[in-house]
Design an enzyme around this catalytic site. Structure first.
Site, mmCIF file in Angstrom:
data_model
loop_
_atom_site.group_PDB
_atom_site.id
_atom_site.type_symbol
_atom_site.label_atom_id
_atom_site.label_comp_id
_atom_site.label_asym_id
_atom_site.label_seq_id
_atom_site.Cartn_x
_atom_site.Cartn_y
_atom_site.Cartn_z
ATOM 1 N N HIS A 292 -2.169 9.377 -5.077
ATOM 2 C CA HIS A 292 -2.079 9.703 -3.797
ATOM 3 C C HIS A 292 -1.162 8.859 -2.969
ATOM 4 O O HIS A 292 -1.289 9.028 -1.433
ATOM 5 C CB HIS A 292 -3.472 9.589 -3.448
ATOM 6 C CG HIS A 292 -4.021 8.251 -3.627
ATOM 7 N ND1 HIS A 292 -5.315 7.864 -2.804
ATOM 8 C CD2 HIS A 292 -3.742 7.163 -4.373
ATOM 9 C CE1 HIS A 292 -5.528 6.599 -3.642
ATOM 10 N NE2 HIS A 292 -4.625 6.123 -3.998
ATOM 11 N N HIS A 293 -0.438 8.039 -3.459
ATOM 12 C CA HIS A 293 0.450 7.156 -2.609
ATOM 13 C C HIS A 293 2.095 7.789 -2.551
ATOM 14 O O HIS A 293 2.614 7.384 -1.763
ATOM 15 C CB HIS A 293 0.838 5.891 -3.068
ATOM 16 C CG HIS A 293 -0.707 4.994 -3.378
ATOM 17 N ND1 HIS A 293 -1.404 4.674 -2.282
ATOM 18 C CD2 HIS A 293 -1.336 4.328 -4.283
ATOM 19 C CE1 HIS A 293 -2.565 4.167 -2.407
ATOM 20 N NE2 HIS A 293 -2.529 3.697 -3.594
ATOM 21 N N ALA A 294 1.941 9.056 -3.027
ATOM 22 C CA ALA A 294 3.437 9.494 -3.127
ATOM 23 C C ALA A 294 3.476 10.264 -1.942
ATOM 24 O O ALA A 294 2.720 11.151 -1.308
ATOM 25 C CB ALA A 294 3.739 10.410 -4.398
ATOM 26 N N ASN B 180 -2.415 7.135 1.353
ATOM 27 C CA ASN B 180 -1.549 7.293 2.522
ATOM 28 C C ASN B 180 -0.596 8.389 2.142
ATOM 29 O O ASN B 180 -0.472 9.126 3.118
ATOM 30 C CB ASN B 180 -0.859 6.042 2.589
ATOM 31 C CG ASN B 180 -0.442 5.607 1.325
ATOM 32 O OD1 ASN B 180 -0.587 5.776 0.225
ATOM 33 N ND2 ASN B 180 0.732 4.635 1.513
#
Length: 317
Positions: free
Chosen positions: A116-118, A166
């Site tokens: 989920h940080h990509a 993010n």
């Protein structure tokens, strides 16, 4: 319950690297020791056309052909090598397969995922491509092709990894067709948060009671805000990293607290007849065997939810 994996693909990491890739094989082997509970399947790689629903062409090309800059590789946290694109495609492919299975059977899982940080144009924090974002967009596209006369597929992302999602929040900002919800450590990575549709930041060492009370309150708000147009698919990032034994988590939840978290989310989704695809997301235990046991309890709760879905009919809910 179907559970998709790709732990046969490993990265060539330098000695002492803090990414715990051995946990994926450990988890799959643990699943296989309990036959009949889950049906493990090897994931197929996602196609480039699926990635392009979310990621920019230049970024996809750089990952696939090894032209990521040194700074981009540092931000991802992995050195580029031929295994990186292959593993990253299968990470997305596992979540796509879990989403399709969830739409058919109610509940399914990837034994990894939750990257989920990509962002659309870059990776970060051990995340190359955003598996949930790509799977969400692909499921929406496939739904539209099958049901042109019906409203589009609304998606809910329930992100309970200890780190805020993010990248996912950025990708879906301003998009009413995807509702992003995150409960995370307020002072933990990423230090610059993006705005989800609903964010709940919690203090370090909050423990079970504070966490579960905050989650219960926030879920009630989610259902209130989605009442006019309920989601037809949910993604649940069931991170093990809020656990008290996690090196990076800091929220200090017990194993029992995490199981109560999982049941709270899964019960609410099954009760509302919302199909859910799970991703295991983060888990960085001092003892990886403990992390794997936390994840097995999550998968056990998911298998129970799948059985309830299978054994009930829409008129029973």
């Amino acid at each position: 319950m179907l559970a998709f994996h790709y732990d046969h693909l490993t990265l060539a990491l330098p000695p002492g690297h803090r990414f715990p890739q051995s946990k994926y094989q450990m988890l799959r082997e643990r699943v296989e020791r309990e036959p009949g509970v889950m049906r493990p399947r090897v994931a197929e790689p996602a196609g480039i056309d699926a990635l392009a629903l979310v990621h920019t062409p230049d970024y996809i090309d750089a990952v696939m052909h090894g032209t990521l800059s040194a700074a981009a590789q540092r931000e991802i946290g992995f050195p580029w090598g031929p295994a990186l694109p292959r593993r990253s495609l299968c990470s997305v492919g596992a979540t796509i397969a879990a989403a399709r299975a969830a739409l058919e059977e109610g509940v399914a899982a990837s034994l990894a995922g939750g990257t989920h940080h990509a962002y659309a144009d870059k990776g970060s924090g051990f995340c190359v491509f955003n598996d949930v974002a790509v799977a969400a967009r692909l499921m929406q596209a496939e739904w539209h092709r099958r049901h042109r006369e019906r409203p589009g597929l609304r998606v809910l992302v329930v992100d309970l990894d200890v780190h805020q999602g993010n990248g996912t929040a950025s990708i879906f900002q301003g998009d009413d067709s995807v509702f992003t919800f995150s409960v995370h450590g307020e002072k933990n990575f990423p230090f610059r948060k993006e705005a989800s549709d609903l964010d709940v930041g919690l203090p370090d060492a909050c423990g079970d009671a504070v966490y579960l009370d905050a989650l219960e309150t926030a879920l009630a708000e989610v259902w209130r805000r989605l009442a006019d147009r309920p989601p037809g698919l949910a993604f649940y990032l069931a991170g093990a990293d809020p656990h008290e034994g996690d090196r990076l988590g800091r929220l200090k939840l017990s194993a029992d607290g995490l199981l109560r978290r999982d049941r709270m989310v899964l019960d609410a989704l099954v009760e509302r007849r919302i199909p859910v695809a799970l991703s295991m997301a983060g888990g960085y235990g001092e003892d990886l065997a403990v992390t794997v046991e936390v994840q097995m309890r999550t998968l056990g709760a998911a298998a129970q939810a799948w059985a309830r879905w299978r054994d009930s009919s829409p008129r029973d809910t």
